[in-house]
Design a protein around this motif. Sequence first.
Motif, PDB file in Angstrom:
ATOM      1  N   ILE A  80      -2.177  -3.736   1.129  1.00 42.76           N
ATOM      2  CA  ILE A  80      -3.591  -3.512   0.841  1.00 42.76           C
ATOM      3  C   ILE A  80      -4.449  -4.610   1.476  1.00 42.76           C
ATOM      4  CG2 ILE A  80      -2.994  -2.410  -1.360  1.00 42.76           C
ATOM      5  CD1 ILE A  80      -4.382  -4.873  -2.714  1.00 42.76           C
ATOM      6  N   SER A  81      -5.711  -4.275   1.701  1.00 41.52           N
ATOM      7  CA  SER A  81      -6.718  -5.279   2.068  1.00 41.52           C
ATOM      8  C   SER A  81      -7.766  -5.305   0.965  1.00 41.52           C
ATOM      9  CB  SER A  81      -7.371  -4.930   3.415  1.00 41.52           C
ATOM     10  OG  SER A  81      -8.153  -3.741   3.298  1.00 41.52           O
ATOM     11  N   TYR A  82      -8.647  -6.316   1.019  1.00 38.69           N
ATOM     12  CA  TYR A  82      -9.732  -6.424   0.047  1.00 38.69           C
ATOM     13  C   TYR A  82     -11.032  -5.989   0.713  1.00 38.69           C
ATOM     14  CZ  TYR A  82      -6.823  -9.267  -3.137  1.00 38.69           C
ATOM     15  OH  TYR A  82      -5.855  -9.717  -4.006  1.00 38.69           O
ATOM     16  N   LEU A 117       0.883  -1.159   0.000  1.00 34.31           N
ATOM     17  CA  LEU A 117       0.000   0.000   0.000  1.00 34.31           C
ATOM     18  C   LEU A 117       0.928   1.217   0.000  1.00 34.31           C
ATOM     19  CD1 LEU A 117      -3.103   0.452   2.357  1.00 34.31           C
ATOM     20  CD2 LEU A 117      -1.861   2.325   1.312  1.00 34.31           C
ATOM     21  N   GLU A 118       1.091   1.804  -1.164  1.00 34.71           N
ATOM     22  CA  GLU A 118       2.134   2.816  -1.358  1.00 34.71           C
ATOM     23  C   GLU A 118       1.828   4.134  -0.647  1.00 34.71           C
ATOM     24  OE1 GLU A 118       4.856   2.041  -2.677  1.00 34.71           O
ATOM     25  OE2 GLU A 118       4.494   0.299  -3.972  1.00 34.71           O
ATOM     26  N   GLU A 119       0.567   4.500  -0.596  1.00 38.51           N
ATOM     27  CA  GLU A 119       0.178   5.782   0.003  1.00 38.51           C
ATOM     28  C   GLU A 119      -1.198   5.650   0.629  1.00 38.51           C
ATOM     29  OE1 GLU A 119      -0.326  10.510  -1.273  1.00 38.51           O
ATOM     30  OE2 GLU A 119      -0.143   8.952  -2.810  1.00 38.51           O
ATOM     31  N   VAL A 120      -1.364   6.173   1.833  1.00 39.51           N
ATOM     32  CA  VAL A 120      -2.653   6.120   2.521  1.00 39.51           C
ATOM     33  C   VAL A 120      -3.365   7.454   2.334  1.00 39.51           C
ATOM     34  CG1 VAL A 120      -3.825   5.832   4.731  1.00 39.51           C
ATOM     35  CG2 VAL A 120      -1.775   4.483   4.224  1.00 39.51           C
ATOM     36  N   LYS A 121      -4.525   7.402   1.689  1.00 39.55           N
ATOM     37  CA  LYS A 121      -5.306   8.618   1.447  1.00 39.55           C
ATOM     38  C   LYS A 121      -6.618   8.646   2.222  1.00 39.55           C
ATOM     39  CE  LYS A 121      -3.537   9.491  -3.234  1.00 39.55           C
ATOM     40  NZ  LYS A 121      -3.909   9.678  -4.663  1.00 39.55           N
ATOM     41  N   ASN A 122      -7.054   7.458   2.694  1.00 41.49           N
ATOM     42  CA  ASN A 122      -8.340   7.379   3.383  1.00 41.49           C
ATOM     43  C   ASN A 122      -8.298   6.325   4.478  1.00 41.49           C
ATOM     44  OD1 ASN A 122     -10.135   9.008   1.365  1.00 41.49           O
ATOM     45  ND2 ASN A 122      -9.120   7.484   0.079  1.00 41.49           N
ATOM     46  N   VAL A 123      -9.202   6.499   5.429  1.00 39.10           N
ATOM     47  CA  VAL A 123      -9.537   5.425   6.363  1.00 39.10           C
ATOM     48  C   VAL A 123     -11.012   5.126   6.140  1.00 39.10           C
ATOM     49  CG1 VAL A 123      -9.738   4.706   8.765  1.00 39.10           C
ATOM     50  CG2 VAL A 123      -7.808   6.146   8.064  1.00 39.10           C
TER      51      VAL A 123
END
Length: 212
Positions: free
Chosen positions: A120-122, A63-69
């Motif tokens: 990443i998760s699904y 997961l290269e970049e976190v933009k959201n939760v």
Amino acid sequence: MGCLVLLVLFFVSGRMLLHTIRSENALREALSSEYSEDPLLGAPPLDVELLTVNPYSRPGTPLEEVKNVAIHYTANPGSTAMNNRDYFEGLKDNHSNEVSSHFVIGLEGEIVQCIPTNEISYATNSRNVDTISIECCHPDETGQFNEATYQSLVELTAYLCNRFGLDIDHVIRHYDVTGKNCPKYYVEHPDAWEQLKSDIQTRMLEKQKEME
């Protein structure tokens, strides 16, 4: 001569088996090391129960970049956090679905981590590539979180937002990505969703002051 050949074959086979075992152990250690380089320092208490890397629930994709939760509900009233985690784990064997989440919050407020935050998760469809997902257990069909689950969700989400530099507008529902009725109660009661976001933002500010 025949006995000598058998002995040599046995020796070679044994060395190959030992090499395989060592390789598998090295892989486990590498995964543990990778995870240990991504510590959730300052996070609320976590029960880290990482899924086995597999194509159905933990693909191991960075997961290269976190933009959201993203907030979800389990749609399985009365189930525990570990029930849901074990369901994700079982997919590597039964191949019945492709689904998972980084975290599951249980009915007693326990937080189970299933996937490292650098993978990443699904869970959130097209936003899997840039989103950390949290599944929440709920006691009944309404989908409303009980107090223990709610408070742990506020604490965990506030922590993740601060850690990844996100503002409250980057806390989303599964619904906001696909239109799915998830998390059910907080889609059907927009005022409750706004209150949840307000509570998260308040806790974010409190935690920022604690770090000063």
